[in-house]
Write a protein that holds these residues in place. Structure first.
Motif, short mmCIF file in Angstrom:
data_model
loop_
_atom_site.label_atom_id
_atom_site.label_comp_id
_atom_site.label_asym_id
_atom_site.label_seq_id
_atom_site.Cartn_x
_atom_site.Cartn_y
_atom_site.Cartn_z
N VAL A 3 -20.18 -18.64 17.88
CA VAL A 3 -20.11 -18.18 16.70
C VAL A 3 -21.28 -18.13 15.87
N VAL A 4 -21.61 -16.99 15.33
CA VAL A 4 -23.15 -17.18 14.64
C VAL A 4 -23.02 -16.39 13.37
N LYS A 5 -23.31 -17.05 12.28
CA LYS A 5 -23.14 -16.59 10.91
C LYS A 5 -24.49 -16.18 10.38
N PHE A 6 -24.74 -15.27 9.67
CA PHE A 6 -25.93 -14.82 8.91
C PHE A 6 -25.68 -14.70 7.45
N GLY A 7 -26.37 -15.39 6.79
CA GLY A 7 -26.30 -15.36 5.26
C GLY A 7 -26.92 -14.03 4.62
N GLY A 8 -26.88 -14.16 3.27
CA GLY A 8 -27.18 -13.00 2.62
C GLY A 8 -28.62 -12.46 2.82
N THR A 9 -29.43 -13.41 2.67
CA THR A 9 -30.96 -13.01 2.94
C THR A 9 -31.10 -12.68 4.49
N SER A 10 -30.30 -13.02 5.23
CA SER A 10 -30.66 -12.54 6.57
C SER A 10 -30.02 -11.12 6.98
N VAL A 11 -29.36 -10.62 5.85
CA VAL A 11 -28.94 -9.20 6.23
C VAL A 11 -29.26 -8.46 4.93
N GLY A 12 -30.19 -9.28 4.06
CA GLY A 12 -30.45 -8.25 2.73
C GLY A 12 -31.29 -7.40 2.73
N LYS A 13 -32.16 -7.13 3.92
CA LYS A 13 -33.19 -5.89 3.74
C LYS A 13 -32.63 -5.20 5.11
N PRO A 14 -32.98 -3.91 5.04
CA PRO A 14 -32.76 -3.15 6.50
C PRO A 14 -33.59 -3.79 7.70
N GLU A 15 -34.95 -3.99 7.47
CA GLU A 15 -35.57 -4.67 8.83
C GLU A 15 -35.01 -6.09 9.01
N ARG A 16 -34.30 -6.65 8.20
CA ARG A 16 -33.70 -7.80 8.60
C ARG A 16 -32.46 -7.80 9.32
N MET A 17 -31.60 -6.95 8.92
CA MET A 17 -30.31 -6.43 9.55
C MET A 17 -30.79 -6.15 11.29
N LYS A 18 -31.87 -5.29 11.21
CA LYS A 18 -32.35 -4.71 12.67
C LYS A 18 -32.72 -5.84 13.20
#
Ligand code: ASP
Ligand code: MG
Length: 442
Positions: A3-18
């Motif tokens: 189970v892998v959880k990503f917080g807000g800053t880890s998805v907060g920018k398009p390049e991070r989501m990628k």
């Protein structure tokens, strides 16, 4: 299963989501990916909800428009081709249409909670479409179909597990199963949430429900640190913590982890790994049942907003049952006590939930003379074998020097020494202890 959880800053920018798409694709086997809302979104939704409740329609609309602009740009940068850019625009249009409808209609507490849930619903949908565009096999697990809390806001782990297993089985062909952190249904089947920062808790509940091999919490720092890096300059990540040590630290102020996260993980002995999205090579912190043989101080944390309540009564002298009467008052008002210190004629307890303070004080008056002191902080020193470590209190008080300590709790647990200081002394205390206990210069 991971189970892998990503917080807000880890998805907060398009390049991070990628980037996290690449990270999870590289992890072996099937995994459940739990996402928070994009950083700043839940705060914006809270502001929006409050403005709508306060009937400040113009300000609420402004808030909605501003957030929408952010999301429009986000999808434009996230998706590569025109087809997916159009899908992204449709998603943004649909969510912001809902915000405007909610704002214009009858808005109550229930609609507010529905609004708060949208941050995670949109982040997971955007991510799911990104994986699709990249031809990465994935599926969506709607959290509102399996995550639930009872009338006391406690997660219903068995029910969650029972609902989740067939949902996962039907998606067995997908390597990556995406779900929303934070959101759930309550006992009235309404949309609700696991409180701020609750995505960590979601990950741990899922980890326990499916008896995962490991729960990974990815944030923007390389694990749990020995001291609060926002206050103290020289801190370092801790390689290993036990479930007990991590619970104490999370509860007493280490912001990296939602305090309830450890409970389900510990119950099914699923290790929790804290990792840094910005530096995936960093080892991070492993939280497990492995106890190190050495007695040592491992970390410090501090919790603000503490109120001390002192009850002085000569009736306590040589009496039994006095503490029970005191505690019953707190139980009645569902207010939990953090620290306790007693003498033969007085007892001081600390609380952080002030909702029922006035009523508690009123009732306690029948037991003795009451004094209330606000603006206190608990400094929590966590480690292993602290009760047996000779000289540990001497080290602590030598480090603190002249700093005035209002209360001490030692010996209740082998893992914890708690000190109560005035909040104005908190930063100094953490700095002094960092130097005294870890030998780190400011
Ligand atoms: N998005 C929610 C919050 O900001 C939950 C979370 O991020 O853990 O509190
Ligand atoms: Mg968090």
């Amino acid at each position: 299963m991971l189970v892998v959880k990503f917080g807000g800053t880890s998805v907060g920018k398009p390049e991070r989501m990628k980037k996290i798409a690449c990270l999870v694709t590289d992890m072996p086997g099937q995994k459940v990916v739990v996402l928070s809302a994009l950083s700043g979104t839940t705060n914006a939704l809270v502001r929006m909800g409050e403005l709508i409740l306060a009937k400040q329609a113009d300000a609420a609309t402004q808030e909605i428009d501003q957030l929408e602009k952010h999301y429009k740009q986000f999808v434009d940068e996230l998706y590569a081709g025109e087809a997916y850019k159009a899908i992204g625009e449709e998603i943004v249009g649909r969510f912001f249409g809902l915000f405007r409808r909610l704002a214009a209609g009858h808005f109550d507490d229930r609609s507010y909670r529905e609004l708060l849930a949208q941050g995670e619903l949109i982040s997971t949908e955007l991510f799911y479409r990104h994986l699709q565009e990249q031809n990465i096999s994935s599926g969506l697990l709607p959290a509102l179909d399996f995550m639930s809390i009872d009338e006391n806001s406690e997660p219903e782990l068995e029910k969650i597990s029972k609902r989740l297993k067939p949902m996962m089985a039907s998606l067995h062909a997908a390597d990556i199963l995406i779900t929303q952190g934070y959101i759930c249904r309550n006992h009235l089947d309404e949309i609700d949430n696991l409180k701020r920062g609750g995505s960590d808790y979601t990950a741990s509940l899922i980890g326990a429900a499916v008896k995962a091999k490991e729960i990974q919490i990815w944030t923007d720092i390389d694990g749990m640190h020995n001291n609060d890096p926002r206050i103290v300059k020289n801190t370092f990540p801790i390689a290993n913590l036990t479930f007990d040590e991590a619970s104490e630290l999370a509860y007493f102020g280490a912001k990296i982890l939602h305090p309830s996260t450890i409970v389900p993980a510990r119950k099914y002995n699923v290790p929790v790994l804290l990792k840094n999205t910005m530096d995936e090579k960093a080892a991070g912190t492993v939280i497990s049942d492995k106890i190190s043989s050495q007695s040592e101080v491992k970390a410090l944390a501090a919790k603000d907003g503490i109120t001390a309540i002192n009850i002085k009564s000569s009736r306590m002298l040589l009496a039994y049952g006095f503490l029970r009467k005191v505690f019953e008052v707190f139980e009645k008002y569902k207010t939990s006590i953090d620290m306790i210190a007693t003498s033969e004629v007085a007892v001081t307890v600390t609380i952080d939930d002030l909702k029922s303070l006035d009523k508690i004080v009123e009732e306690l008056k029948s037991l003795g003379h009451i004094e209330v002191e606000k603006n206190q902080s608990i400094i929590c020193i966590v480690g292993n074998g602290l009760a047996d470590k000779s000289g540990v209190l001497k080290e602590v008080f030598n480090a603190l020097g002249e700093i005035q300590v209002r209360m001490v709790s030692f010996g209740g647990s082998d893992n914890n020494i708690s000190l109560l200081v005035n909040t104005s002394q908190k930063d100094n205390s953490l700095k002094a202890l960092n130097t005294g206990l870890f030998g780190l210069k400011e």
